[in-house]
Write a protein that holds these residues in place. Sequence first.
Motif, PDB file in Angstrom:
ATOM      1  N   LEU A  71      12.097   4.172  -0.389  1.00 37.53           N
ATOM      2  CA  LEU A  71      11.386   3.121   0.355  1.00 37.53           C
ATOM      3  C   LEU A  71      12.365   2.049   0.828  1.00 37.53           C
ATOM      4  O   LEU A  71      13.342   1.737   0.141  1.00 37.53           O
TER       5      LEU A  71
ATOM      6  N   GLU B  79       6.647   6.044   5.902  1.00 39.88           N
ATOM      7  CA  GLU B  79       5.748   6.996   5.189  1.00 39.88           C
ATOM      8  C   GLU B  79       6.474   8.309   4.934  1.00 39.88           C
ATOM      9  O   GLU B  79       6.385   8.878   3.845  1.00 39.88           O
TER      10      GLU B  79
ATOM     11  N   GLN C 262       1.270   4.114  -2.961  1.00 43.80           N
ATOM     12  CA  GLN C 262       0.955   5.547  -2.793  1.00 43.80           C
ATOM     13  C   GLN C 262       2.077   6.440  -3.302  1.00 43.80           C
ATOM     14  O   GLN C 262       1.860   7.618  -3.567  1.00 43.80           O
ATOM     15  N   TYR C 263       3.283   5.901  -3.378  1.00 44.25           N
ATOM     16  CA  TYR C 263       4.436   6.723  -3.789  1.00 44.25           C
ATOM     17  C   TYR C 263       5.171   6.042  -4.940  1.00 44.25           C
ATOM     18  O   TYR C 263       6.307   5.588  -4.793  1.00 44.25           O
TER      19      TYR C 263
ATOM     20  N   ALA D 161       9.065   7.899   2.269  1.00 44.78           N
ATOM     21  CA  ALA D 161       8.456   7.846   0.938  1.00 44.78           C
ATOM     22  C   ALA D 161       7.960   9.222   0.510  1.00 44.78           C
ATOM     23  O   ALA D 161       8.241   9.682  -0.599  1.00 44.78           O
TER      24      ALA D 161
ATOM     25  N   GLU E 133       0.833  -1.206   0.000  1.00 40.09           N
ATOM     26  CA  GLU E 133       0.000   0.000   0.000  1.00 40.09           C
ATOM     27  C   GLU E 133       0.868   1.257   0.000  1.00 40.09           C
ATOM     28  O   GLU E 133       0.668   2.166  -0.791  1.00 40.09           O
ATOM     29  N   ILE E 134       1.852   1.288   0.895  1.00 38.63           N
ATOM     30  CA  ILE E 134       2.725   2.470   0.979  1.00 38.63           C
ATOM     31  C   ILE E 134       3.482   2.632  -0.338  1.00 38.63           C
ATOM     32  O   ILE E 134       3.558   3.730  -0.895  1.00 38.63           O
TER      33      ILE E 134
ATOM     34  N   SER F 230      12.716   2.361  -4.688  1.00 36.25           N
ATOM     35  CA  SER F 230      12.374   1.309  -3.723  1.00 36.25           C
ATOM     36  C   SER F 230      13.518   0.338  -3.439  1.00 36.25           C
ATOM     37  O   SER F 230      13.911  -0.446  -4.293  1.00 36.25           O
TER      38      SER F 230
ATOM     39  N   ASP G 251       6.602   2.202  10.707  1.00 34.35           N
ATOM     40  CA  ASP G 251       5.906   2.469   9.441  1.00 34.35           C
ATOM     41  C   ASP G 251       5.659   3.963   9.223  1.00 34.35           C
ATOM     42  O   ASP G 251       5.540   4.414   8.087  1.00 34.35           O
ATOM     43  N   ASP G 252       5.593   4.742  10.336  1.00 39.11           N
ATOM     44  CA  ASP G 252       5.469   6.200  10.175  1.00 39.11           C
ATOM     45  C   ASP G 252       6.725   6.762   9.521  1.00 39.11           C
ATOM     46  O   ASP G 252       6.654   7.631   8.650  1.00 39.11           O
TER      47      ASP G 252
END
Length: 459
Positions: A410, A401, A51-52, A404, A47-48, A57, A397-398
């Motif tokens: 990532l 985010e 979004q980016y 990213a 998902e993350i 990555s 995970d923050d």
Amino acid sequence: MLEFMDVMPSEVILAESPESDRATLDRATLHASLGAAAMESMNLLNEIAGQYPEAISFAAGRPYEGFYDVAQVHEYLRAFCAYLRVERGMTDRQVARTLFQYGDTKGIITELVARNLAVDEGIEVDPGSVVVTVGCQEAMFLVLRALRAGGGDVLLAPRPTYVGLTGAALLADLPVVGVATGPGGIDLDDLVVELRLAREAGRRVRACYVTPDFANPMGVSMDLSARRRLLDIAVAENILLLEDNAYGLFHDGPEGPGETGRPPTLKALDRDKRVVYLGSFAKTGVPGARVGFAVADQRVADGAGGSGLFADELSKIKSMLTVNTSPIAQAVIGGKLLSNDCSMVAANRPETAIYRRNMRQVLDGLTKRLGDAADVSWNVPTGGFFVVLTVPFTVDDDLLEQAAGRFGVLFTPMHHFFGTTAGFRQLRLSISTLEPAQIDEGLDRLTALITERLADVAR
Ligand SMILES: Cc1ncc(COP(=O)(O)O)c(C=O)c1O
């Protein structure tokens, strides 16, 4: 009523819920695995990443895409059909049926998998011991499902470990006892300690899962003496070893298995049928084909004086799970094997060169950018896809985010491999999919993030 609830909990809830909630299921009434953090990991990370899309990555542990060519799929299918005609004496009609129809549960490429293991790994197995699966993931689940017979059964596995193993164990209701990981892979002293503690607590240790080569996520490998000692422990303690070899080919040394090149697999060293070998063609074959396999040559006594193969027990479970692995997908992998004299080492020479180049560039790039940074360190794997970076701040995970969104890079926070939601000061970098310019740019971005965080820590 209680008995009824045990059998059909969701129906009871629907019947007893107020009108407006009639269609709402309570997750507490669903399988316990669905509440576990590990089950969210893959989706959350995807998902993350989704979004980016512009972010560079280091997160995905996918194979390199630069050589993909649809023409290869046709070529592999043709090679496999020619093999069915020439080597297996099939008519055109039989060839068509083999590809189009439901197939043998154990698979249609077991003989080619056995040849591949002999050529690349020096492992001699009868094709009857091979079960072709929908990825290594299904192989893991089949084995764990078969081994988990009672409430006291447990599995040993290195901590941290591959998310797919954690998930398969959750689905099989098989608790995992974590074993420490050191620079040489699974810590064998801790393994013996954990095994004995589990037994003292009345648990039955069914097996130990291990990835001796370039483990996911740590990138660490076991040397030859550690492999021999692990096999000795398995014999002395009467447990099975589940050997996952998803990355073994991507070694930074000479190609062949042996003392000077890649260390031999546990299965190649196994003289007592202690090792169930879990294979994947995701990194070496065609990941989209979703083909893996298990080699399960252990005898299983039936209690009435007879015996069969563990592979046949796995096949029974598979027949009720995925029925058979897509014959078309197997044909693509079989064709790739046939086109390369059954050697995935040969088939993957270009990719292996890319992974070596990328690993070197990432390790050199980290030294150049972060070599003097206080409390920042990383390991130096001799192959595979993964490097683990240790930093003096929490990686959750923050932070991912922010990395990213604000920095365009990532990675994978390591807590995902501990089955928790946070709490670790480590991140995993995957080197497999990037081009050199992206690696440089990605490391610059990562360094900017780390430098900012280090300044916060120092304040
Ligand atoms: C340790 C490990 N085992 C197995 C696999 C591959 O599994 P599959 O063949 O299901 O794609 C992976 C892929 O990420 C992995 O990291």
